[in-house]
Design a protein around this motif. Structure first.
Motif, PDB file in Angstrom:
ATOM      1  N   CYS A  13     -75.583  10.850 -54.462  1.00  0.00           N
ATOM      2  CA  CYS A  13     -76.322  10.382 -55.653  1.00  0.00           C
ATOM      3  C   CYS A  13     -77.629   9.724 -55.237  1.00  0.00           C
ATOM      4  N   TYR A  14     -78.714  10.223 -55.755  1.00  0.00           N
ATOM      5  CA  TYR A  14     -80.008   9.597 -55.495  1.00  0.00           C
ATOM      6  C   TYR A  14     -80.728   9.434 -56.829  1.00  0.00           C
ATOM      7  N   GLU A  16     -79.621   8.512 -59.837  1.00  0.00           N
ATOM      8  CA  GLU A  16     -78.901   9.277 -60.859  1.00  0.00           C
ATOM      9  C   GLU A  16     -78.378   8.383 -61.978  1.00  0.00           C
ATOM     10  N   ASP A  51     -77.436   7.488 -51.901  1.00  0.00           N
ATOM     11  CA  ASP A  51     -78.402   7.782 -50.844  1.00  0.00           C
ATOM     12  C   ASP A  51     -79.649   6.895 -50.997  1.00  0.00           C
ATOM     13  N   ASN A  79     -82.854   5.942 -48.120  1.00  0.00           N
ATOM     14  CA  ASN A  79     -82.767   7.344 -48.498  1.00  0.00           C
ATOM     15  C   ASN A  79     -82.816   8.262 -47.265  1.00  0.00           C
ATOM     16  N   GLY A  81     -81.703  11.493 -47.421  1.00  0.00           N
ATOM     17  CA  GLY A  81     -81.797  12.890 -47.867  1.00  0.00           C
ATOM     18  C   GLY A  81     -80.435  13.479 -48.203  1.00  0.00           C
ATOM     19  N   ALA A  85     -76.686  12.653 -46.755  1.00  0.00           N
ATOM     20  CA  ALA A  85     -75.744  11.956 -47.638  1.00  0.00           C
ATOM     21  C   ALA A  85     -74.417  12.728 -47.669  1.00  0.00           C
ATOM     22  N   ASP A 104     -72.962  18.291 -56.442  1.00  0.00           N
ATOM     23  CA  ASP A 104     -74.113  17.467 -56.850  1.00  0.00           C
ATOM     24  C   ASP A 104     -73.730  16.557 -58.011  1.00  0.00           C
ATOM     25  N   ALA A 105     -74.412  15.411 -58.056  1.00  0.00           N
ATOM     26  CA  ALA A 105     -74.073  14.395 -59.054  1.00  0.00           C
ATOM     27  C   ALA A 105     -74.336  14.836 -60.490  1.00  0.00           C
ATOM     28  N   ARG A 206     -73.983  28.492 -63.374  1.00  0.00           N
ATOM     29  CA  ARG A 206     -74.533  27.148 -63.226  1.00  0.00           C
ATOM     30  C   ARG A 206     -75.205  26.728 -64.524  1.00  0.00           C
ATOM     31  N   LYS A 215     -84.281  16.359 -58.124  1.00  0.00           N
ATOM     32  CA  LYS A 215     -84.805  15.648 -56.961  1.00  0.00           C
ATOM     33  C   LYS A 215     -85.460  16.643 -56.009  1.00  0.00           C
ATOM     34  N   LYS A 220     -90.766  19.604 -52.373  1.00  0.00           N
ATOM     35  CA  LYS A 220     -89.562  19.287 -51.587  1.00  0.00           C
ATOM     36  C   LYS A 220     -88.732  20.549 -51.336  1.00  0.00           C
TER      37      LYS A 220
HETATM   38  N1  UDP Z   1     -79.894  13.908 -53.574  1.00  0.00           N
HETATM   39  C1  UDP Z   1     -79.639  12.992 -52.563  1.00  0.00           C
HETATM   40  N2  UDP Z   1     -80.690  12.551 -51.799  1.00  0.00           N
HETATM   41  C2  UDP Z   1     -81.969  12.982 -51.990  1.00  0.00           C
HETATM   42  C3  UDP Z   1     -82.205  13.951 -53.008  1.00  0.00           C
HETATM   43  C4  UDP Z   1     -81.134  14.404 -53.768  1.00  0.00           C
HETATM   44  O1  UDP Z   1     -78.498  12.576 -52.354  1.00  0.00           O
HETATM   45  O2  UDP Z   1     -82.858  12.522 -51.269  1.00  0.00           O
HETATM   46  C5  UDP Z   1     -78.758  14.392 -54.398  1.00  0.00           C
HETATM   47  C6  UDP Z   1     -78.935  14.278 -55.905  1.00  0.00           C
HETATM   48  O3  UDP Z   1     -78.565  13.007 -56.381  1.00  0.00           O
HETATM   49  C7  UDP Z   1     -78.013  15.377 -56.409  1.00  0.00           C
HETATM   50  C8  UDP Z   1     -78.125  16.448 -55.326  1.00  0.00           C
HETATM   51  O4  UDP Z   1     -78.650  15.781 -54.180  1.00  0.00           O
HETATM   52  O5  UDP Z   1     -76.680  14.954 -56.464  1.00  0.00           O
HETATM   53  C9  UDP Z   1     -78.982  17.621 -55.711  1.00  0.00           C
HETATM   54  O6  UDP Z   1     -80.187  17.220 -56.315  1.00  0.00           O
HETATM   55  P1  UDP Z   1     -80.746  17.881 -57.629  1.00  0.00           P
HETATM   56  O7  UDP Z   1     -79.658  18.089 -58.620  1.00  0.00           O
HETATM   57  O8  UDP Z   1     -81.891  17.045 -58.109  1.00  0.00           O
HETATM   58  O9  UDP Z   1     -81.286  19.284 -57.087  1.00  0.00           O
HETATM   59  P2  UDP Z   1     -81.417  20.678 -57.881  1.00  0.00           P
HETATM   60  O10 UDP Z   1     -80.093  20.928 -58.545  1.00  0.00           O
HETATM   61  O11 UDP Z   1     -82.512  20.489 -58.865  1.00  0.00           O
HETATM   62  O12 UDP Z   1     -81.738  21.670 -56.808  1.00  0.00           O
END
Ligand code: UDP
Ligand code: MG
Length: 319
Positions: A13-14, A16, A51, A79, A81, A85, A104-105, A206, A215, A220
């Protein structure tokens, strides 16, 4: 019938705070349902890895852990990443559960396939990959960039599971082997297929993020893709070698042309062409040096062997 297995769900979780409450509710309900149906053991749990969030995420995790015996929490000192995490959660929890599921969170991945993951684990799979069947919820841009990424990875001969992100089940005894890959710049999607062992896939569609924001903005995402490629493949270096050969052949051709020009007395006219060649060659040189530099940078990061994560706190229900 087999004894139900103990699972740990690892949730990085970052920042969130907008979604964590909803996530806790859904995961708790789902775990209770699986427990009631005797699919997983009553000691199964969810471990949230904060994180280094800068918002109220950790505060909320603490509250939810206090209120619900199915939850645990780990707080990283800053943090580190997404990938780090995940390994922080996997490495610390491996001794407490039979297998772990990372998700993912934002729960964009469909938690209801966890039941299938568990049944494939019971049938002998050490790793079960969650694979997206469709990307209808993604923007056209995200779909295009993500699919180009998987194609590029396979072009570079990097083994990844197409359309699989970090939603997967991994057996705890397999995590022990993952720990031996002690590279600092860890790219789980590339490393886990390297582990071997029996593996399988479950398919799901999804959904969109219901709150909070991604994130992984474009910048990124690109850096993540580049990290994946340079951690696993030296193909870019080989491409440089091919460019070098091409340039060498081209310069022989140009050399012959120059000799003829001298013979026929057209030498003054050469200004534009020599400038053009100069620009092309120096541009190419810079690009090639840049790519080589990226790899040297990678070596620099790796030799330092800095820790991949630092745990500041761990909390469990009841203490
Ligand atoms: N996350 C993390 N550290 C970071 C960036 C993201 O732990 O520095 C976590 C974020 O909280 C989430 C997961 O990684 O649980 C995926 O991120 P996100 O859903 O934003 O990515 P997307 O689904 O858009 O690719
Ligand atoms: Mg997401």
């Amino acid at each position: 019938m087999n004894k139900p297995i103990k699972i740990a769900i690892i949730v990085p979780c970052y920042n969130e705070q907008e979604i964590i409450g909803h996530t806790c509710q859904k995961l708790s309900d789902y775990l209770k349902e699986l427990m009631a149906r005797n699919i997983i053991s009553m000691e199964s749990y969810v471990c949230y890895v904060d994180d280094g969030s800068r918002d109220r995420t950790w505060k909320l995790i603490q509250e939810y852990v206090k209120a619900n015996s199915l939850f645990k929490g780990i707080k990283l000192s800053t943090n580190f990443g997404h990938q780090n995490a995940l390994i922080a959660g996997l490495f610390t929890e491996k001794k407490y559960a039979d297998c772990m599921i990372t998700i993912d969170a934002d729960l964009q991945d469909d938690i209801t396939v966890i039941e299938k993951m568990v049944s494939q684990y019971n049938e002998g799979s050490k790793i079960v990959y969650g694979v997206r069947e469709n990307r209808d919820s993604d923007t056209i841009f995200k779909r295009f960039t993500a699919q180009s990424f998987y194609r590029l990875m396979s072009f570079m001969k990097i083994k990844t599971v197409y359309n699989h992100a970090d939603f997967r089940l991994i057996a705890s005894d397999t995590v022990e082997h993952l720990e031996k890959f002690n590279e600092v710049s860890l790219f789980l999607r590339g490393i886990i297929p390297l582990l071997g062992f029996q593996s399988s896939c479950v398919y799901y569609s999804r959904s969109a993020r219901i709150a909070g924001e991604t994130k992984y903005p474009f910048r990124k995402m690109m850096s993540f893709a580049w990290k994946g490629i340079t951690s696993f493949s030296t193909t870019p270096l080989r491409i440089i070698f091919y460019i070098g050969i091409f340039m060498f052949l081209a310069s022989i051709a140009v050399g012959i042309w120059v000799l003829f020009s001298i013979l026929y007395g057209h030498t003054i006219k050469g200004w534009a062409s020599s400038l053009l060649l100069n620009l092309t060659f120096s541009g190419m040189n810079m690009i090639c040096l840049g790519i080589i530099g990226e790899y040297i940078g990678k070596i620099y990061q790796e030799v330092k062997q800095r820790p991949r994560f630092i745990i500041e706190h761990k909390i469990e229900h009841g203490n």
